[in-house]
Design an enzyme around this catalytic site. Structure first.
Site, short mmCIF file in Angstrom:
data_model
loop_
_atom_site.label_atom_id
_atom_site.label_comp_id
_atom_site.label_asym_id
_atom_site.label_seq_id
_atom_site.Cartn_x
_atom_site.Cartn_y
_atom_site.Cartn_z
CD GLU A 90 -3.01 -0.91 1.88
OE1 GLU A 90 -4.06 -1.25 2.20
OE2 GLU A 90 -2.70 -0.94 3.63
N1 IFG Z 1 -4.26 -4.05 4.22
C1 IFG Z 1 -3.49 -3.65 5.01
C2 IFG Z 1 -2.68 -4.13 6.59
C3 IFG Z 1 -3.66 -3.63 7.74
C4 IFG Z 1 -4.99 -4.86 6.67
C5 IFG Z 1 -6.77 -5.20 7.63
C6 IFG Z 1 -1.94 -5.40 4.46
C7 IFG Z 1 -0.75 -6.03 3.75
C8 IFG Z 1 -5.27 -4.07 5.34
N2 IFG Z 1 -1.68 -4.02 4.43
O1 IFG Z 1 -2.79 -5.98 4.56
O2 IFG Z 1 -1.75 -2.94 7.31
O3 IFG Z 1 -4.80 -2.45 7.14
O4 IFG Z 1 -7.56 -5.71 7.23
#
Ligand code: IFG
Length: 528
Positions: free
Chosen positions: A334
């Site tokens: 992200e």
């Molecule tokens: N995606 C984000 C996390 C967390 C997650 C919550 C990943 C690798 C959503 N990154 O999962 O930091 O916010 O379900």
């Protein structure tokens, strides 16, 4: 070579499976319905590779001793002590640990000549005179002990049924991740989670130590990261951080239970806590306020200034020095606020820093879109709706020699709600009931990804909405038992056989005070 040996070990083991009752009964046809395991062995989770019930069992009593160390090996003695500690409470027996081999009781023995059960396999033989646990490694003996625990009732001395369990894991990496950045958890709370995971032969604990909302590990060369950046959390609570001694103590505790700690310093995104702690890390030289919300993808290290790479080097050097394990996780997910070319350059340099400190890179699978260093491990967190191109990039990286840890968000993300009634948790990847978390085959999950490229599986628990031990355990249990089964036992999954076996774990979880989710489609045995 190591991988080859382990593969050979598993092949040998599977050959032996063909010649005797499997954990789920005779002649289990691949993919066909699995008969239940022999009497007395039906509750074992994860299911062992092969079980042969024979003759009468071993009655535990006040005189039972735990014998360790034909080689007087201190590590074997420690495995014996931990097992004794795990058995004394439920059985009410003294179970002294003695060095002298032979003479009956529970014997732990390292045997280099034992059939090659790999680095973690074992053989457990139970008869009237003795229960003998044999393995090539202390890790194997520890896992044998966890099986032995499950052959005893959750309370009372009990009898270990007669027979032989021969066992080795399917995948080398069987992990759980805990995010202590969004909400702070103490090392004592994490030790409890380690105990719970280790009893199901989970062998890796990935700690998400840093994120926008908190920096949780003390770094001597950048003290404000923890002292200031650790001082808040989602919702504005006090947060907290671990000192290096607390971290070392947790790592030691986990290692004694053959759980390898994988620390994650997430970058170049998910860094607001670091940026808030040091103005010099920001491109505009201004530190943003600490963040207590739950948005993602808005922060980025300033990849264009050298001070950023001093930070990366200093932090990774100190974390590597705290890590006896093989892996350093550098996140990489992200990074929406980092231009793609800058991301690739940054990840090149961060990976070089990991290699300089003798560790192997683990990163979220977005690294596949940049330049994964040789041997870098990719952690896939996609889901059924992930685009084909993204999936193909990961499969191609697997084919090119990058091991892949599978963490499908719509299967293994333990912060996903079970259903609409689940209080904690999120649902961006959909609801994940117990059955859905279990009923998939990691060896055949990602099209084009060779089964041999699957290093294993890991269940992440993100804590934006999870702040207490109770919530942690409700979201993790019983789905993390499915993770343990998928990681250790031979596939493919069979819910009709697994569901009733999972149900037999309820008394054990209840005896340990684990507030698990009583999924409606599991025939739980106990009333509550
Ligand atoms: N995606 C984000 C996390 C967390 C997650 C919550 C990943 C690798 C959503 N990154 O999962 O930091 O916010 O379900």
């Amino acid at each position: 070579m190591r991988v080859l040996r382990r593969t050979l070990g598993t092949l040998l083991l599977l050959a032996s499976v063909a010649s005797c009752a499997t954990a789920r009964g005779d002649d289990a046809k691949p993919g066909g319905p699995r008969p239940a395991a022999p009497a007395g062995f039906g509750q074992l989770l994860p299911a062992p590779a092969s079980v042969r019930a024979s003759g009468s069992g071993h009655v535990l009593g006040p005189g039972t001793v735990i014998r360790t160390g034909r080689t007087g090996d201190a590590e074997v003695r420690r495995v014996g002590e931990i097992l004794a500690g795990q058995l004394r409470g439920p059985t009410g027996l003294p179970l002294p640990v003695v060095d002298a081999p032979g003479g009956g009781g529970i014997e732990l023995r390292l045997d280099a000549a034992a059939p090659d059960l790999g680095d973690e396999g074992y053989r457990l033989e139970s008869g009237p005179r003795a229960v003998t646990l044999t393995a090539r490694t202390p890790a194997g003996l520890f896992h044998a002990g966890q099986t032995l625990r499950q052959l005893l009732p959750t309370a009372g001395a009990g009898t270990i049924p007669g027979g032989t369990v021969t066992d080795a894991p399917r995948f080398a990496y069987r992990g759980a991740m805990l995010d202590i950045a969004r909400h702070f958890f103490t090392t004592e709370q994490v030790k409890r989670y380690v105990d719970q995971l280790a009893q199901y032969k989970v062998n890796a604990l990935h700690l998400h130590l840093t994120d926008d909302q908190g920096w949780r590990i003390a770094i001597d060369s950048w003290p404000r990261l923890a002292e200031y950046g650790g001082g808040s959390e989602v919702g504005g609570g006090p947060g907290g951080y671990w000192t290096k001694d607390e971290y070392r103590d947790l790592v030691r505790y986990a290692a004694e239970r053959y759980v390898e700690v994988v620390p994650e310093i997430d970058m170049p995104g998910h860094v607001n806590a670091a940026l808030a702690s040091y103005a010099e890390l920001n491109c505009d030289g201004k530190a943003p306020p600490r963040y207590t919300g739950t948005r993602v993808g808005f922060s980025s290290l300033c990849t264009g200034i050298e001070r950023t790479y001093d930070f990366v080097e200093d932090v990774l050097a100190e974390v590597a020095a705290l890590t006896p394990g093989r892996y350093l996780h550098i996140g990489g997910d992200e990074a929406s606020a980092t231009p793609a070319a800058d991301y690739a350059e940054f990840m090149d340099r961060a990976q070089q820093a990991v290699a300089r400190h003798g560790k192997t890179v683990v990163a979220w699978h977005q690294l596949a879109g940049a330049r994964p260093a040789p041997g870098a491990v990719l952690q896939y967190w996609g889901h059924d709706r992930t685009g084909a191109a993204e999936k193909e990039r990961v499969a191609a990286a697997g084919k090119a020699g990058h091991p892949v840890i599978l963490s499908p968000a719509d299967r293994l993300y333990l912060d996903m709600k079970y259903d609409a009634a689940t209080k904690p948790g999120l649902s961006w990847a959909g609801y994940v009931p117990v059955r859905r978390a279990y009923e998939w085959d990691p060896g055949a999950y990602l099209a084009g990804l060779p089964a041999g490229a699957v290093l294993g599986v890991e269940a992440p628990l993100w804590t934006e909405t999870v702040a207490t031990r109770e919530d942690l355990e409700y979201m993790a249990f019983p789905r993390v038992l499915g993770l343990a089964e998928l990681g250790w036992s031979q596939g493919p999954p069979d819910w009709a056989e697994y569901g009733p076996r999972l149900a037999t774990q309820a008394p054990r979880m209840e005896a340990q005070g684990i507030g698990y989710h009583r999924a409606p489609d599991v025939p739980w045995q106990t009333r509550r």
